[in-house]
Design a protein around this motif. Structure first.
Motif, PDB file in Angstrom:
ATOM      1  N   GLY A   1      22.098 -38.252 -21.311  1.00  0.00           N
ATOM      2  CA  GLY A   1      20.991 -38.327 -22.417  1.00  0.00           C
ATOM      3  C   GLY A   1      20.644 -39.526 -23.365  1.00  0.00           C
ATOM      4  O   GLY A   1      19.907 -39.358 -24.278  1.00  0.00           O
ATOM      5  N   LYS A   2      21.829 -40.463 -23.180  1.00  0.00           N
ATOM      6  CA  LYS A   2      21.726 -41.574 -24.334  1.00  0.00           C
ATOM      7  C   LYS A   2      20.492 -42.442 -23.975  1.00  0.00           C
ATOM      8  O   LYS A   2      20.262 -42.805 -22.881  1.00  0.00           O
ATOM      9  CB  LYS A   2      23.134 -42.292 -23.825  1.00  0.00           C
ATOM     10  CG  LYS A   2      23.345 -43.348 -24.892  1.00  0.00           C
ATOM     11  CD  LYS A   2      24.596 -44.006 -24.350  1.00  0.00           C
ATOM     12  CE  LYS A   2      24.758 -45.527 -25.201  1.00  0.00           C
ATOM     13  NZ  LYS A   2      25.812 -46.169 -24.495  1.00  0.00           N
ATOM     14  N   TYR A   3      19.945 -42.733 -25.000  1.00  0.00           N
ATOM     15  CA  TYR A   3      18.866 -43.727 -25.153  1.00  0.00           C
ATOM     16  C   TYR A   3      19.595 -45.266 -24.851  1.00  0.00           C
ATOM     17  O   TYR A   3      20.260 -45.583 -25.646  1.00  0.00           O
ATOM     18  CB  TYR A   3      18.030 -43.593 -26.252  1.00  0.00           C
ATOM     19  CG  TYR A   3      16.772 -44.627 -26.221  1.00  0.00           C
ATOM     20  CD1 TYR A   3      15.750 -44.379 -25.160  1.00  0.00           C
ATOM     21  CD2 TYR A   3      16.664 -45.749 -26.987  1.00  0.00           C
ATOM     22  CE1 TYR A   3      14.653 -45.151 -25.037  1.00  0.00           C
ATOM     23  CE2 TYR A   3      15.335 -46.436 -26.870  1.00  0.00           C
ATOM     24  CZ  TYR A   3      14.553 -46.247 -25.995  1.00  0.00           C
ATOM     25  OH  TYR A   3      13.297 -47.045 -25.844  1.00  0.00           O
ATOM     26  N   ILE A   4      18.919 -45.777 -23.897  1.00  0.00           N
ATOM     27  CA  ILE A   4      19.580 -47.158 -23.758  1.00  0.00           C
ATOM     28  C   ILE A   4      18.348 -48.367 -23.887  1.00  0.00           C
ATOM     29  O   ILE A   4      18.472 -49.476 -22.872  1.00  0.00           O
ATOM     30  CB  ILE A   4      20.276 -47.241 -22.425  1.00  0.00           C
ATOM     31  CG1 ILE A   4      19.368 -46.761 -21.246  1.00  0.00           C
ATOM     32  CG2 ILE A   4      21.456 -46.517 -22.402  1.00  0.00           C
ATOM     33  CD1 ILE A   4      20.046 -46.945 -19.854  1.00  0.00           C
ATOM     34  N   GLY A   5      17.284 -47.890 -24.390  1.00  0.00           N
ATOM     35  CA  GLY A   5      16.215 -48.848 -24.484  1.00  0.00           C
ATOM     36  C   GLY A   5      15.313 -48.906 -23.166  1.00  0.00           C
ATOM     37  O   GLY A   5      15.837 -48.001 -21.998  1.00  0.00           O
ATOM     38  N   LYS A   6      14.279 -49.402 -23.054  1.00  0.00           N
ATOM     39  CA  LYS A   6      13.348 -49.377 -21.787  1.00  0.00           C
ATOM     40  C   LYS A   6      13.260 -50.707 -21.471  1.00  0.00           C
ATOM     41  O   LYS A   6      13.007 -51.668 -22.059  1.00  0.00           O
ATOM     42  CB  LYS A   6      12.245 -48.628 -22.058  1.00  0.00           C
ATOM     43  CG  LYS A   6      11.328 -49.095 -23.194  1.00  0.00           C
ATOM     44  CD  LYS A   6      10.236 -47.678 -23.091  1.00  0.00           C
ATOM     45  CE  LYS A   6       9.136 -48.210 -24.192  1.00  0.00           C
ATOM     46  NZ  LYS A   6       7.904 -47.339 -23.874  1.00  0.00           N
ATOM     47  N   PRO A   7      12.549 -50.675 -20.191  1.00  0.00           N
ATOM     48  CA  PRO A   7      12.304 -52.061 -19.669  1.00  0.00           C
ATOM     49  C   PRO A   7      11.083 -52.920 -20.180  1.00  0.00           C
ATOM     50  O   PRO A   7      10.108 -51.904 -20.830  1.00  0.00           O
ATOM     51  CB  PRO A   7      11.715 -52.011 -18.184  1.00  0.00           C
ATOM     52  CG  PRO A   7      12.378 -50.600 -17.810  1.00  0.00           C
ATOM     53  CD  PRO A   7      12.577 -49.781 -18.920  1.00  0.00           C
ATOM     54  N   GLU A   8      10.965 -54.012 -20.507  1.00  0.00           N
ATOM     55  CA  GLU A   8       9.815 -54.963 -20.686  1.00  0.00           C
ATOM     56  C   GLU A   8       8.542 -54.531 -20.226  1.00  0.00           C
ATOM     57  O   GLU A   8       8.790 -54.383 -18.762  1.00  0.00           O
ATOM     58  CB  GLU A   8      10.157 -56.499 -20.794  1.00  0.00           C
ATOM     59  CG  GLU A   8       9.188 -57.345 -21.550  1.00  0.00           C
ATOM     60  CD  GLU A   8       9.506 -58.627 -21.355  1.00  0.00           C
ATOM     61  OE1 GLU A   8       8.434 -59.445 -21.746  1.00  0.00           O
ATOM     62  OE2 GLU A   8      10.479 -59.060 -20.969  1.00  0.00           O
ATOM     63  N   ALA A   9       7.370 -54.251 -20.886  1.00  0.00           N
ATOM     64  CA  ALA A   9       6.385 -54.056 -20.176  1.00  0.00           C
ATOM     65  C   ALA A   9       5.866 -55.064 -19.327  1.00  0.00           C
ATOM     66  O   ALA A   9       5.793 -56.273 -19.590  1.00  0.00           O
ATOM     67  CB  ALA A   9       5.331 -53.331 -21.140  1.00  0.00           C
ATOM     68  N   ALA A  10       5.091 -54.714 -18.185  1.00  0.00           N
ATOM     69  CA  ALA A  10       4.694 -56.044 -17.313  1.00  0.00           C
ATOM     70  C   ALA A  10       3.218 -55.609 -16.951  1.00  0.00           C
ATOM     71  O   ALA A  10       2.690 -54.429 -17.172  1.00  0.00           O
ATOM     72  CB  ALA A  10       5.356 -56.090 -16.170  1.00  0.00           C
ATOM     73  N   LEU A  11       2.420 -56.359 -16.402  1.00  0.00           N
ATOM     74  CA  LEU A  11       1.087 -56.183 -15.969  1.00  0.00           C
ATOM     75  C   LEU A  11       0.833 -55.164 -15.075  1.00  0.00           C
ATOM     76  O   LEU A  11       0.013 -54.328 -15.074  1.00  0.00           O
ATOM     77  CB  LEU A  11       0.461 -57.641 -15.403  1.00  0.00           C
ATOM     78  CG  LEU A  11      -1.093 -57.501 -15.196  1.00  0.00           C
ATOM     79  CD1 LEU A  11      -1.933 -57.386 -16.307  1.00  0.00           C
ATOM     80  CD2 LEU A  11      -1.575 -58.774 -14.390  1.00  0.00           C
ATOM     81  N   ILE A  12       1.653 -54.999 -14.258  1.00  0.00           N
ATOM     82  CA  ILE A  12       1.627 -54.048 -13.188  1.00  0.00           C
ATOM     83  C   ILE A  12       1.814 -52.842 -13.572  1.00  0.00           C
ATOM     84  O   ILE A  12       1.576 -51.716 -13.013  1.00  0.00           O
ATOM     85  CB  ILE A  12       2.821 -54.339 -12.051  1.00  0.00           C
ATOM     86  CG1 ILE A  12       2.420 -53.656 -10.819  1.00  0.00           C
ATOM     87  CG2 ILE A  12       4.332 -53.887 -12.443  1.00  0.00           C
ATOM     88  CD1 ILE A  12       1.349 -54.251 -10.036  1.00  0.00           C
TER      89      ILE A  12
END
Lengths: 223, 362
Positions: free
Chosen positions: B338-349
């Protein structure tokens, strides 16, 4: 040509062109599998040698869409596989831009197999070489040790599961198979001919600079 | 063409006791699918399946990139069969379409050219001291799910039905070239009447939508993706399919082949970044699922913790909502424990506004 794929792939082509009509490579490149089969069928050594040095034999994606549609049961994709094998054995592949890319394939997929037991592993899919893999892949690549173990306790370790570490004994068996069956010879031949060609082209040899050039260069003269 | 034409292309699929061979591409991009496949077989269906730590890649991507010779891949495949025999199994199931195509091709070659089978036996023995028998049954892992589709339907917690409207979900299926174009009789429905995925969709309440480029290649093309200079081929062929299917407004795409699943997902990202075009009904992408994910969702597996669907570039939440699946949005991008590791950069898709685009064509 002794290759069984030539026997299986070509028998009395009638030049109907269905293979070209369904071919994804023909839709994209200036490429006509019908014509390649036609040249091979002539048994004209000079024309075939020219083909082995050409760009054309490297356009096919080996999807084999040609196989089920051929009314004669031929497989132009098999013929291409046999031609590519011969072109590499004779060292002709380095005479074309697309052919020279075989070095990049040997150094990525080929070397991965003998190093890891797999054709690809996450750490080898570097986002800078794969911008098309997108933002989620970059996140996975940066956090592989956090993500993969959730789905495979054996990630990079011994045991059963996705991306388990292949044991040294298994890798040794793979290497012996490559040695005995011509796989190692094919790898060495790709390296040797590429090195000679690289020197002819003004590189110091088939070094990292040459590798990156064959991996990325597109003259845009293929369409 | 009769709707039942697929029935001319049937194959025998073993009912139990499988030797499982993993896929290079599936384990890289969809490790949750392989995990859930084993769980569906073992826990949900009570079948016996063996996950062997000793097998390797079949080397198929190398073979179809022409750096691995025919004699070499034959011997590597022979080693996989030897391992299966040594583990006490006769039914081989492969998680990869490229591998499946190779197994069918090599079995046919050995039948046609027995001298090559003899040579392969000799090579394998020399290299490893191992001997092998031809498998009694060869199936792709989707064949195995297809074989058990009615039992899965009985155990399912939900159907492929839109929870808002009660209508069947509209599904595009893609079986992948090497499933049946090399040996049509070895694939359910062959290459012209694809039914292995369509059969699952029909049994689970969804509706298959046809479209002109249904049988066209996803565009992998081996060297045409693997070498950066050639990737125009790959994206152009995916583009052709996406343009052709989009007017049918599919709720999702389901793929047989791990490569096709990955390309139809990732190329949607790239097309959006290059041209601003998206193909989904919501201004985002069309979710692309593996058949294990489709089966897993109807059986009640968690999209993140079990199936790993956060590894897709195209968000699957619009589909989860349509299926009426409850999920924790905050749990999507977590690491171990359950460790938070950040999330991917948002993209147009993913619905990111255009002014924040990471432009890959610049």
């Amino acid at each position: 040509m002794e290759d069984v794929r030539m026997k299986e792939g070509l028998s009395a082509c009638m030049n109907c062109g269905v293979c070209t009509a369904v071919c994804p490579a023909a839709a994209f490149y200036n490429y006509d599998p019908r014509q390649i089969v036609s040249i091979v069928q002539t048994r004209d050594d000079e024309a075939i040698e020219e083909l082995l040095k050409s760009e054309e034999i490297w356009y096919c994606g080996e999807c084999m869409s040609c196989r089920p549609r051929c009314p004669r049961g031929n497989t132009p994709g098999y013929v291409i596989q046999a031609l590519r094998t011969l072109s590499q054995k004779l060292g002709y592949f380095v005479e074309s831009e697309k052919g020279r890319q075989q070095l990049a394939l040997k150094r990525t997929v080929g070397d991965n197999i003998l190093r890891t037991g797999y054709c690809l592993v996450p750490t080898a899919i570097k986002p800078e070489l794969h911008p098309e893999q997108g933002t989620v892949w970059r996140w996975i690549f940066d956090h592989d040790q956090e993500i993969y173990p959730q789905y495979s306790e054996a990630y990079n370790k011994s045991g059963s599961g996705a991306l388990r570490r292949t044991s040294d004994e298994t890798l040794e068996e793979l290497r012996r198979i490559f040695d005995i069956t011509g796989g190692t010879e094919m790898f060495d031949s790709i390296e040797r001919f590429s090195d000679q060609k690289a020197k002819q082209m003004g590189y110091e040899g088939a070094d990292e600079e040459y590798f990156l050039d064959v991996y990325t260069r597109n003259s845009n003269e293929h369409y | 063409m009769k709707r039942s034409s697929w029935t001319d292309y049937q194959k025998e699929i073993a009912d139990n006791d499988y030797y499982y061979a993993r896929s290079c591409i599936r384990q890289n991009f969809f490790p949750g699918s392989e995990k859930v496949f084993l769980s569906i077989l073992g826990k949900d269906l009570g079948r016996n399946i063996y996950d062997d730590p000793l097998h390797t890649s079949c080397t198929g991507i190398g073979y179809h990139s022409d750096v691995v010779p025919l004699e070499t891949i034959m011997t590597v495949v022979a080693r996989q069969f030897a391992l299966m025999n040594e583990a006490g199994y006769e039914n081989f199931t492969s998680s990869c379409i490229t591998s499946f195509g190779i197994y069918t091709e090599l079995l046919a070659t050995w039948e046609e050219f027995p001298e090559m089978l003899d040579k392969t036996r000799e090579n394998l023995y020399k290299a490893t001291g191992r001997e092998f028998k031809i498998p009694k049954n060869l199936a792709h892992t989707s064949d195995v799910i297809f074989h058990h589709r009615e039992e899965i339907a009985q155990k399912a917690k939900r159907k492929l039905v839109n929870a808002y409207t009660g209508e069947p979900l509209r599904v595009v299926e893609h079986i992948g070239c090497h499933y049946a174009k090399i040996f049509p009789k070895k694939g359910v429905g062959g290459s012209e009447f694809p039914y292995v995925l369509a059969g699952m969709v029909e049994s689970w309440g969804g509706e298959i939508v046809d479209y002109p480029e249904r049988r066209h290649c996803c565009g992998f093309g081996f060297r045409n993706y693997l070498v950066q200079a050639n990737r125009g081929y790959s994206i152009a062929n995916s583009h052709k399919k996406l343009e052709s299917m989009a007017p049918q407004k599919p709720d999702f795409i389901v793929c047989n082949c791990p490569g096709c699943s990955m390309f139809l997902d990732k190329w949607q990202y790239t097309i959006a970044e290059m041209e601003g075009t998206t193909y989904g009904q919501n201004g985002q992408g069309i979710p692309v699922l593996t058949y294990e994910e489709m089966a897993g969702l109807i059986l009640g597996y968690d999209p993140w913790a079990d199936l790993g669907m956060q590894m897709h570039q195209v968000d699957v939440e619009p589909l989860l909502d349509k299926l009426g699946i409850e999920y924790d949005p905050a749990a999507k991008y977590l690491g171990r424990n359950g460790k938070y590791i950040g999330k991917p950069e948002a993209a147009l898709i993913n619905g990111c506004s255009e002014d924040r685009l990471y432009k890959i064509n610049r």
